[in-house]
Structure formats: C-alpha cells, structure tokens
Design a protein around this motif. Structure first.
Motif, PDB file in Angstrom:
ATOM      1  N   ALA A 264      35.909  48.970  39.691  1.00  0.00           N
ATOM      2  CA  ALA A 264      37.089  48.134  39.575  1.00  0.00           C
ATOM      3  C   ALA A 264      38.256  48.793  40.321  1.00  0.00           C
ATOM      4  N   TYR A 265      39.166  47.931  40.808  1.00  0.00           N
ATOM      5  CA  TYR A 265      40.300  48.421  41.560  1.00  0.00           C
ATOM      6  C   TYR A 265      41.210  49.300  40.704  1.00  0.00           C
ATOM      7  N   SER A 266      41.884  50.249  41.370  1.00  0.00           N
ATOM      8  CA  SER A 266      42.933  51.039  40.723  1.00  0.00           C
ATOM      9  C   SER A 266      43.956  51.421  41.789  1.00  0.00           C
ATOM     10  N   VAL A 267      45.106  51.915  41.343  1.00  0.00           N
ATOM     11  CA  VAL A 267      46.189  52.279  42.257  1.00  0.00           C
ATOM     12  C   VAL A 267      46.499  53.761  42.071  1.00  0.00           C
TER      13      VAL A 267
ATOM     14  N   ALA B 108      54.205  45.281  44.279  1.00  0.00           N
ATOM     15  CA  ALA B 108      53.541  44.047  43.867  1.00  0.00           C
ATOM     16  C   ALA B 108      52.072  44.119  44.244  1.00  0.00           C
ATOM     17  N   LEU B 109      51.271  43.364  43.524  1.00  0.00           N
ATOM     18  CA  LEU B 109      49.834  43.311  43.733  1.00  0.00           C
ATOM     19  C   LEU B 109      49.422  41.861  43.921  1.00  0.00           C
ATOM     20  N   VAL B 110      48.648  41.598  44.980  1.00  0.00           N
ATOM     21  CA  VAL B 110      48.104  40.265  45.233  1.00  0.00           C
ATOM     22  C   VAL B 110      46.601  40.336  45.052  1.00  0.00           C
ATOM     23  N   GLY B 111      46.050  39.465  44.212  1.00  0.00           N
ATOM     24  CA  GLY B 111      44.615  39.492  43.967  1.00  0.00           C
ATOM     25  C   GLY B 111      44.064  38.126  43.651  1.00  0.00           C
ATOM     26  N   GLY B 112      42.804  37.901  44.020  1.00  0.00           N
ATOM     27  CA  GLY B 112      42.162  36.617  43.783  1.00  0.00           C
ATOM     28  C   GLY B 112      40.820  36.787  43.105  1.00  0.00           C
ATOM     29  N   THR B 113      40.459  35.830  42.247  1.00  0.00           N
ATOM     30  CA  THR B 113      39.194  35.865  41.522  1.00  0.00           C
ATOM     31  C   THR B 113      38.188  34.947  42.187  1.00  0.00           C
ATOM     32  N   ASN B 114      36.936  35.045  41.743  1.00  0.00           N
ATOM     33  CA  ASN B 114      35.903  34.183  42.315  1.00  0.00           C
ATOM     34  C   ASN B 114      36.077  32.727  41.916  1.00  0.00           C
ATOM     35  N   GLY B 115      37.009  32.456  41.011  1.00  0.00           N
ATOM     36  CA  GLY B 115      37.307  31.077  40.657  1.00  0.00           C
ATOM     37  C   GLY B 115      38.356  30.439  41.543  1.00  0.00           C
ATOM     38  N   GLY B 116      38.855  31.189  42.504  1.00  0.00           N
ATOM     39  CA  GLY B 116      39.823  30.658  43.446  1.00  0.00           C
ATOM     40  C   GLY B 116      41.265  30.784  43.008  1.00  0.00           C
TER      41      GLY B 116
ATOM     42  N   LEU C  17      38.477  40.785  40.346  1.00  0.00           N
ATOM     43  CA  LEU C  17      39.128  40.387  41.591  1.00  0.00           C
ATOM     44  C   LEU C  17      38.153  40.445  42.770  1.00  0.00           C
ATOM     45  N   GLU C  18      38.164  39.384  43.570  1.00  0.00           N
ATOM     46  CA  GLU C  18      37.378  39.346  44.802  1.00  0.00           C
ATOM     47  C   GLU C  18      38.078  40.114  45.916  1.00  0.00           C
ATOM     48  N   PHE C  19      39.372  40.117  45.891  1.00  0.00           N
ATOM     49  CA  PHE C  19      40.145  40.924  46.829  1.00  0.00           C
ATOM     50  C   PHE C  19      41.426  41.334  46.133  1.00  0.00           C
ATOM     51  N   ALA C  20      42.026  42.426  46.599  1.00  0.00           N
ATOM     52  CA  ALA C  20      43.290  42.902  46.033  1.00  0.00           C
ATOM     53  C   ALA C  20      44.020  43.707  47.094  1.00  0.00           C
ATOM     54  N   ALA C  21      45.333  43.589  47.108  1.00  0.00           N
ATOM     55  CA  ALA C  21      46.145  44.313  48.083  1.00  0.00           C
ATOM     56  C   ALA C  21      47.519  44.586  47.486  1.00  0.00           C
ATOM     57  N   LEU C  22      48.115  45.685  47.906  1.00  0.00           N
ATOM     58  CA  LEU C  22      49.467  46.030  47.488  1.00  0.00           C
ATOM     59  C   LEU C  22      50.465  45.556  48.531  1.00  0.00           C
ATOM     60  N   VAL C  23      51.613  45.056  48.074  1.00  0.00           N
ATOM     61  CA  VAL C  23      52.696  44.642  48.966  1.00  0.00           C
ATOM     62  C   VAL C  23      54.022  45.015  48.308  1.00  0.00           C
ATOM     63  N   PRO C  24      55.063  45.222  49.096  1.00  0.00           N
ATOM     64  CA  PRO C  24      56.391  45.415  48.505  1.00  0.00           C
ATOM     65  C   PRO C  24      57.043  44.069  48.240  1.00  0.00           C
ATOM     66  N   ARG C  25      57.876  43.993  47.191  1.00  0.00           N
ATOM     67  CA  ARG C  25      58.621  42.767  46.902  1.00  0.00           C
ATOM     68  C   ARG C  25      59.925  43.139  46.209  1.00  0.00           C
TER      69      ARG C  25
ATOM     70  N   PRO D  66      45.534  44.828  36.918  1.00  0.00           N
ATOM     71  CA  PRO D  66      45.175  43.683  36.065  1.00  0.00           C
ATOM     72  C   PRO D  66      43.944  42.964  36.606  1.00  0.00           C
ATOM     73  N   MET D  67      43.047  42.581  35.696  1.00  0.00           N
ATOM     74  CA  MET D  67      41.815  41.876  36.049  1.00  0.00           C
ATOM     75  C   MET D  67      41.010  42.667  37.082  1.00  0.00           C
ATOM     76  N   ALA D  68      41.039  43.991  36.971  1.00  0.00           N
ATOM     77  CA  ALA D  68      40.516  44.863  38.020  1.00  0.00           C
ATOM     78  C   ALA D  68      39.056  44.592  38.363  1.00  0.00           C
ATOM     79  N   ASP D  69      38.221  44.303  37.365  1.00  0.00           N
ATOM     80  CA  ASP D  69      36.800  44.105  37.624  1.00  0.00           C
ATOM     81  C   ASP D  69      36.442  42.662  37.961  1.00  0.00           C
TER      82      ASP D  69
END
Length: 352
Positions: free
Chosen positions: A211-214, A248-256, A235-243, A230-233
């Motif tokens: 699972a993802y971690s930072v 901030a963290l952007v992530g998507g699940t297999n449910g879209g 997420l289909e993809f995850a990336a860090l961004v500044p906001r 959050p939802m680390a295990d």
C-alpha cells in the motif's frame, strides 16, 4: 514615449503580460530588455502555468506545450539536447533532467523555450536510482536534494546509500548534508518515482508499492518521518501535489472515483474535492493515469493525445474549477504520434 517610461511603471505593465507577449516586449529595444531583466515582476505570478508533454520512451525531437490562455498546443524542438535524457521536474521555467545512458545519476537543466541546456556538476557520491526532490526558493534560486540510491563498494557489489546530498544553484555545488535511516534509503531507491513536493519546510515523496505511503524529510533539521495514505491499499494510482502551500494527495480507485485529499493539522488527511463523474468517465483506465500539480493547478493525464482533466484556480484565488483539455493530436496539420509522456507544469520565461 514608451521607451522613456520610468522603470517602475514599465515593470508594472510587464507584470500583466502573458509569457509570449513578455518575451516579445523584452526583445523590442535595449531599454525594455534591461527593465525586464532587472525590475519586472515575473509574469508567471499573474498567469497560469503551461502544461509540457515530454515523451519518455522514445527518442523524440520534440515536446509539446499547451498554452492555457489561448487553449492551443505548440511543438518545441529538442534537437539542441543530448539524448537519451528524461525530465524529472519543473523548476520555475526550467526543466530538471537526468541522463538515461548511465546507471549513476547525472543531472542537467534546460529551458525548452529558449533552447538552452546546462549540465549540473557531478554528485559527491555516485548513486543509482536515488529519490530526487526540488525546492524552488524564488524564480532565480533553487535547491535539488538527492536521497538514497545505491553506490558501488570497493571489491564489487553495491550498498544502499543512507545519505542526502543537496545542490545549491547559487554556489553550483553539491554537499552531503545528512544521514538518513537505511530503511527509508531502501524504500526511496526501490519504490519512489522522482516526483516530490515541498510544503512548509518538508520535502515529501510517495512510495509506489501497495500500500502507498509518504516519506518526508524536514529541511533544516534533517529529520525523517512517514505518513499513512488514505485508502492506501485500494488506490489504482496516487500522486502528491502542492495546493495552497499545503501537501495534497490525488488518488483513484478501481471504481473510478478520484479524490483529492489535503494534509491538515496533526498529519490528518481531509477530502477537499472529487473529480466530477462526467469528466472522470472520459478516462477508461485509471491505472494508467498520471498526475502533476503546482500551487494553482492539478492535471490528470495519460498520453499526449488522450486529453487532460484539469482543476485550476480562478478569479484571484476565489474558486477552483474543473475543465477538460483536448489532447495534442496534430499541430499545423501534422499528426502527432500517441506517445507516453511525462507531464510538467511550468511558467515559460527567458531564464538561462
């Protein structure tokens, strides 16, 4: 009359120009050129960043730039750079690059708009696949941090390198600034892509292993920390961004479902936004999605021709809005090959 305007007034006018107009103004006469180089407020402070689509797997002689003001694409020739080379991150209007024809890390910077290229000096220690982080101090000054990686040892073999080096663009030198836990050195070497975010004196990387971690590095004290995701295990993809200066963290699940979380007090993540379903439906495969962000914008993309989902700040930071940007399929009638890309957000300028 225009050539005799006081520098402070001329600089104020320049600060409202878009990057392309600013470049033309700078070339108009010697007086304007001098003013733009010395006193003009950077136009990037008043205009959205451009998206740069940089091909990654093929030796391409061009990258592609999207102008968010005119909503059009431009082709930028890369024939002035040695190959093979790959982008890591944007630093203001420059691109930090790494050479891919050697196992040890060697870095360079370029300006794809002015076609200028410069190699950075070699690191103190030869490192293979370390994590790279960028801290932009201002428009003319930056630091590059390199953590972990593998180094060869006398007699053969290699070890994980539990140290951090920092490059100072003022001094143009590398310095080993601290040690680091070996566990983090291993994880940053094996599981971390070369995307980083600097927020409130901390430099963060996300590990790509499920699972993802930072992992965070505190600049100044050289302390290390680890944050859950959050939802680390799931997420289909995850990336860090500044906001807004925060992580901030952007992530998507297999449910879209694609969410954006922001790190708040006590290192707790809070959902601040979700990708609208009508935009998310345009991406059929979230597992191949990539993300790049900077203060004021977040872009979700896949390849050069597939289009982008953009969340951008508008109206003097009053609100954020979602929009769809069509991909770059052709420029001036010439078809663009559908290539995998590394996306960058940068403010075009004339910096060397």
């Amino acid at each position: 009359m225009w050539s005799n305007l006081p520098f402070d007034l001329l600089a104020y006018i320049f600060s409202y120009l878009s990057p392309d107009s600013f470049a033309r103004a700078k070339a108009a006469c010697r007086n304007w050129h001098t003013c733009a180089n010395t006193t003009a407020a950077p136009p990037r402070m008043r205009h959205p960043a451009w998206f740069i689509a940089w091909p990654t797997r093929h030796r391409s002689l061009s990258c592609y730039a999207h102008n968010p003001i005119n909503n059009n694409w431009h082709s930028l020739s890369l024939d002035f750079m040695p190959a093979p080379i790959r982008p890591i991150a944007a630093i203001g209007g420059l691109v930090l690059l790494k050479f891919t024809n050697t196992t040890a890390l060697h870095l360079a910077v370029c300006n794809p708009f002015t076609r200028q290229f410069r190699r950075l000096p070699p690191l103190n220690l030869a490192r293979t696949n370390p994590a790279v982080g960028v801290v932009e101090m201002n428009s003319r000054y930056h630091q590059v941090y390199v953590a972990g990686g593998m180094s060869e040892v006398p007699g053969g073999g290699a070890i994980y390198q539990p140290t951090v080096e920092m490059y100072d663009s003022h001094e143009e030198t590398w310095e080993i600034i601290s040690s680091m836990p070996v566990e983090f050195a291993v994880r940053l070497t094996v599981w971390t892509p070369n995307e980083s975010v600097c927020s409130k004196g901390m430099l963060y990387w996300i590990t790509s292993a499920r699972a993802y971690s930072v992992i965070g590095f505190q600049i100044g004290t050289n302390n290390w920390t680890e944050l859950s995701v959050p939802m680390a295990d799931m997420l289909e993809f995850a990336a860090l961004v500044p906001r807004n200066g925060n992580l901030a963290l952007v992530g998507g699940t297999n449910g879209g479902i694609v969410c954006i979380w922001e790190l708040g007090e006590d290192d707790k993540w809070e959902i601040v936004e979700k990708v609208p379903s009508e935009l998310g439906s345009r991406f059929s495969d979230w597992g191949s999605t990539k993300c790049v962000g900077m203060n004021g914008a977040v872009c979700l993309y896949r390849d050069v021709g597939s289009g982008m989902i953009v969340w951008r700040e508008y109206l003097n930071k009053v609100r954020w809005e979602w929009q769809w940007i069509e991909g770059c399929c052709s420029i001036r009638g010439k078809q663009i090959q559908k290539l995998p890309i590394k996306g960058l957000l940068l403010h075009p300028n004339l910096a060397n």
